[in-house]
Design a protein around this motif. Structure first.
Motif, PDB file in Angstrom:
ATOM      1  N   GLU A   1    -118.416 -14.856 151.489  1.00 29.79           N
ATOM      2  CA  GLU A   1    -118.585 -13.466 151.939  1.00 29.79           C
ATOM      3  C   GLU A   1    -119.726 -13.356 152.946  1.00 29.79           C
ATOM      4  O   GLU A   1    -119.617 -12.663 153.957  1.00 29.79           O
ATOM      5  N   GLY A   2    -120.820 -14.060 152.667  1.00 36.30           N
ATOM      6  CA  GLY A   2    -121.966 -14.006 153.569  1.00 36.30           C
ATOM      7  C   GLY A   2    -121.688 -14.609 154.927  1.00 36.30           C
ATOM      8  O   GLY A   2    -122.346 -14.250 155.911  1.00 36.30           O
ATOM      9  N   ALA A   3    -120.725 -15.530 155.010  1.00 35.29           N
ATOM     10  CA  ALA A   3    -120.420 -16.188 156.279  1.00 35.29           C
ATOM     11  C   ALA A   3    -119.394 -15.416 157.103  1.00 35.29           C
ATOM     12  O   ALA A   3    -119.217 -15.708 158.286  1.00 35.29           O
ATOM     13  N   LEU A   4    -118.714 -14.465 156.506  1.00 39.11           N
ATOM     14  CA  LEU A   4    -117.719 -13.699 157.240  1.00 39.11           C
ATOM     15  C   LEU A   4    -118.382 -12.618 158.089  1.00 39.11           C
ATOM     16  O   LEU A   4    -119.507 -12.187 157.826  1.00 39.11           O
ATOM     17  N   ARG A   5    -117.662 -12.152 159.080  1.00 37.87           N
ATOM     18  CA  ARG A   5    -118.163 -11.106 159.961  1.00 37.87           C
ATOM     19  C   ARG A   5    -117.877  -9.728 159.372  1.00 37.87           C
ATOM     20  O   ARG A   5    -117.083  -9.589 158.447  1.00 37.87           O
ATOM     21  N   GLN A   6    -118.509  -8.712 159.947  1.00 37.44           N
ATOM     22  CA  GLN A   6    -118.242  -7.340 159.528  1.00 37.44           C
ATOM     23  C   GLN A   6    -116.764  -7.033 159.759  1.00 37.44           C
ATOM     24  O   GLN A   6    -116.238  -7.250 160.843  1.00 37.44           O
ATOM     25  N   GLY A   7    -116.082  -6.536 158.751  1.00 30.14           N
ATOM     26  CA  GLY A   7    -114.667  -6.206 158.879  1.00 30.14           C
ATOM     27  C   GLY A   7    -113.732  -7.275 158.374  1.00 30.14           C
ATOM     28  O   GLY A   7    -112.556  -6.994 158.096  1.00 30.14           O
ATOM     29  N   ASP A   8    -114.214  -8.531 158.280  1.00 37.38           N
ATOM     30  CA  ASP A   8    -113.382  -9.588 157.697  1.00 37.38           C
ATOM     31  C   ASP A   8    -113.264  -9.362 156.190  1.00 37.38           C
ATOM     32  O   ASP A   8    -114.181  -8.809 155.556  1.00 37.38           O
ATOM     33  N   GLU A   9    -112.156  -9.810 155.584  1.00 37.76           N
ATOM     34  CA  GLU A   9    -111.917  -9.552 154.171  1.00 37.76           C
ATOM     35  C   GLU A   9    -111.590 -10.857 153.446  1.00 37.76           C
ATOM     36  O   GLU A   9    -110.845 -11.695 153.965  1.00 37.76           O
ATOM     37  N   LEU A  10    -112.159 -11.002 152.239  1.00 34.17           N
ATOM     38  CA  LEU A  10    -111.962 -12.203 151.435  1.00 34.17           C
ATOM     39  C   LEU A  10    -111.286 -11.821 150.125  1.00 34.17           C
ATOM     40  O   LEU A  10    -111.683 -10.856 149.463  1.00 34.17           O
ATOM     41  N   TYR A  11    -110.256 -12.581 149.744  1.00 38.65           N
ATOM     42  CA  TYR A  11    -109.497 -12.327 148.520  1.00 38.65           C
ATOM     43  C   TYR A  11    -109.459 -13.604 147.680  1.00 38.65           C
ATOM     44  O   TYR A  11    -109.447 -14.713 148.212  1.00 38.65           O
ATOM     45  N   ARG A  12    -109.432 -13.423 146.349  1.00 37.03           N
ATOM     46  CA  ARG A  12    -109.145 -14.535 145.452  1.00 37.03           C
ATOM     47  C   ARG A  12    -107.719 -14.352 144.941  1.00 37.03           C
ATOM     48  O   ARG A  12    -107.416 -13.353 144.284  1.00 37.03           O
ATOM     49  N   ILE A  13    -106.822 -15.314 145.251  1.00 36.88           N
ATOM     50  CA  ILE A  13    -105.413 -15.142 144.904  1.00 36.88           C
ATOM     51  C   ILE A  13    -104.945 -16.140 143.849  1.00 36.88           C
ATOM     52  O   ILE A  13    -103.773 -16.151 143.477  1.00 36.88           O
ATOM     53  N   GLY A  14    -105.847 -16.995 143.382  1.00 37.42           N
ATOM     54  CA  GLY A  14    -105.489 -17.958 142.351  1.00 37.42           C
ATOM     55  C   GLY A  14    -106.739 -18.514 141.714  1.00 37.42           C
ATOM     56  O   GLY A  14    -107.851 -18.021 141.948  1.00 37.42           O
ATOM     57  N   GLY A  15    -106.598 -19.565 140.901  1.00 38.02           N
ATOM     58  CA  GLY A  15    -107.741 -20.144 140.203  1.00 38.02           C
ATOM     59  C   GLY A  15    -108.882 -20.493 141.145  1.00 38.02           C
ATOM     60  O   GLY A  15    -109.985 -19.952 141.034  1.00 38.02           O
ATOM     61  N   ASP A  16    -108.657 -21.457 142.067  1.00 39.35           N
ATOM     62  CA  ASP A  16    -109.690 -21.815 143.036  1.00 39.35           C
ATOM     63  C   ASP A  16    -109.171 -21.602 144.448  1.00 39.35           C
ATOM     64  O   ASP A  16    -109.593 -22.269 145.392  1.00 39.35           O
ATOM     65  N   GLU A  17    -108.255 -20.631 144.601  1.00 41.09           N
ATOM     66  CA  GLU A  17    -107.643 -20.363 145.906  1.00 41.09           C
ATOM     67  C   GLU A  17    -108.123 -19.018 146.438  1.00 41.09           C
ATOM     68  O   GLU A  17    -108.059 -18.002 145.742  1.00 41.09           O
ATOM     69  N   PHE A  18    -108.605 -19.047 147.673  1.00 33.99           N
ATOM     70  CA  PHE A  18    -109.077 -17.859 148.351  1.00 33.99           C
ATOM     71  C   PHE A  18    -108.301 -17.707 149.654  1.00 33.99           C
ATOM     72  O   PHE A  18    -107.770 -18.684 150.192  1.00 33.99           O
ATOM     73  N   VAL A  19    -108.262 -16.489 150.155  1.00 34.97           N
ATOM     74  CA  VAL A  19    -107.692 -16.235 151.480  1.00 34.97           C
ATOM     75  C   VAL A  19    -108.604 -15.252 152.196  1.00 34.97           C
ATOM     76  O   VAL A  19    -109.017 -14.235 151.609  1.00 34.97           O
TER      77      VAL A  19
END
Length: 472
Positions: free
Chosen positions: A385-403
């Motif tokens: 989250e800290g590395a993303l830019r303003q407006g970018d979105e992070l999701y957790r869609i599985g055990g150790d899977e993010f998008v």
């Protein structure tokens, strides 16, 4: 039956009544001396026909829709109705089981506009033609007297009930606060109402989308300039000692908590607590005129504040439940449902999907246990989250899977963001594999994500800890 005597009797009594409610009850009582009919006067107030006075029935309807029943039909048309057999009229509203006939006449103002109806219902045969003429004459005098007294009005308790229903129906906090401010102005008859709401952090001035009056604008400006400490002092005072109000006496200095309000021009003030101490706030109802609120007004404001807090607490609880339903309880990231909604609106050529997988996560769980694995996921979520830019979105869609869903102008921009995520993971002692894909025109979101996954697996096959862009 001497109908002239009936009209004279009512006419003689009407000037003795000093309020609209008294006038209506006097009319009903006077008519009831000459007939055993069920009698009611309903006046049009705020879109409803409200029963102001009645006699001859165990129960009556307090309000009726203006288009409901014979009473609504008469009020809407402005013409009398004589119903010799109520069982043949589908509009009849039964208030007692033995009614056989009904006469309903409009109560008109001097200009001929309906302000309500006078309704009579009989359980025994009656001379309906004569009673219609009598009721119309009585209704004419009743309408003139009602208008002379200021017309049909809504009592403060009735106003509060109407506003309470509006607050209960509010679907957002801003809508609720706006309804509460309108209610406070209307029920108190004072010029301004300001809500200070509590919760996390310092108390703050609520900013509902309701046009502020001049005094409200000045109050808000003075309280804003005075700062959070001034708001906190006002809230603490009211919650510690209870609701308070001015006495309408000039020449007395205000307490220090009220000085910003006095600078704004406030000369009359009712202050009541909203919600519990610590989490709640305060409702300030004010006027620049020197008025003398009574304890009944304060009681109504306390009831209003209680309803406002109850509705606000319900809305906040629903928001928390919705957030919990759409968020991963471990990392706090949004999960599959919101992710599906987001990628459904992805812009081809402008939106990139970054599929992210934690390298060696199974080994962490197997070696150190699931609690250690949970700590890895939480730390990694914060780092990404800290590395993303303003407006970018992070999701957790599985055990150790993010998008991550990001907006970019070129594919290489998406790759740079992915590399920044990989570097953020390395800084906390972990590595990730990232696959990048941009939606093609006409391509479904699911297919775009599948291509990002394929790019991710290519990184895995090449040794992990890297980024790969899916073929265009």
């Amino acid at each position: 039956m001497d109908h002239q005597r009936i009209v004279r009797g009512v006419t003689a009594r009407l000037p003795l009544a000093s309020t609209v409610a008294e006038v209506c009850q006097t009319t009903v009582d006077a008519l009831a001396r000459f007939t055993p009919a069920t009698i009611a006067v309903l006046l049009h107030v705020n879109g409803r026909l409200r029963c102001v006075a009645a006699t001859g029935s165990w129960q009556v309807f307090a309000t009726v829709a203006p288009d409901a029943g014979i009473v609504g039909r008469v009020h809407t048309a402005g013409r009398s109705a004589v119903v010799p057999d109520v069982t043949a009229d589908p509009d009849h509203i039964p208030v007692r089981p033995d009614v056989i006939a009904e006469v309903c006449v409009p109560v008109l103002d001097p200009a001929g506009r309906p302000v309500g109806v006078l309704d009579l219902q009989w359980t025994d045969p009656a001379d309906l033609t004569s009673w219609r003429a009598t009721a119309e004459r009585v209704a004419a005098r009743l309408g003139a007297r009602i208008v002379a007294l200021g017309g049909p009005t809504e009592g403060r308790g009735e106003k509060l009930l109407r506003h309470a229903a509006a607050m209960a129906a509010a679907s957002s906090e801003r809508e609720l606060l706006s309804a509460a401010i309108r209610a406070a102005r209307d029920v108190s008859a004072l010029a301004a109402a300001v809500l200070v709401v509590g919760g996390r952090g310092d108390p703050r001035l609520a900013t509902p989308p309701v046009a502020p009056g001049e005094l409200e604008t000045r109050i808000r400006a003075e309280l804003t300039e005075a700062g959070p400490q001034a708001l906190r002092r006002i809230v603490e005072r009211v919650h510690r000692y209870g609701a308070g109000y001015t006495l309408g006496e000039s020449g007395h200095p205000p307490t220090v908590e009220h000085e910003p309000l006095v600078r704004a021009g406030v000369r009359t003030l009712v202050a009541v607590p909203v919600g519990p101490a610590g989490d709640g706030g305060v409702l300030l109802v004010a006027d620049e005129r020197l008025r003398r609120p009574d304890p009944a007004t304060v009681n109504l404001m306390e009831l209003l504040a209680g309803q406002a807090w109850s509705c606000l607490d319900r809305l906040r609880t629903l928001d928390r439940l919705r957030e919990q339903a759409s968020s991963d309880p471990l990392t706090g990231l949004r999960h599959t449902g919101p992710f599906g909604q987001r990628i459904a609106h992805a812009t081809p050529g402008r939106t990139a999907l970054l599929a992210i997988d934690v390298d060696g996560f199974k080994r962490v769980n197997d070696t150190y246990g699931h609690q250690a694995g949970d700590r890895v996921l939480i730390g990694l979520a914060r780092a990404l989250e800290g590395a993303l830019r303003q407006g970018d979105e992070l999701y957790r869609i599985g055990g150790d899977e993010f998008v991550a869903v990001i907006e970019v102008s070129r594919p290489d921009e998406a790759v740079r963001v992915a590399e920044r995520l990989a570097e953020a993971a390395r800084r906390i002692g972990r590595t990730i594999s990232v696959g990048v894909a941009l939606p093609r025109p006409g391509e479904s979101p699911e297919l775009t994500l599948r291509r990002a996954d394929q790019a991710l697996y290519a990184v895995k096959r090449q040794g992990r800890d890297g980024v790969r862009l899916s073929a265009a």
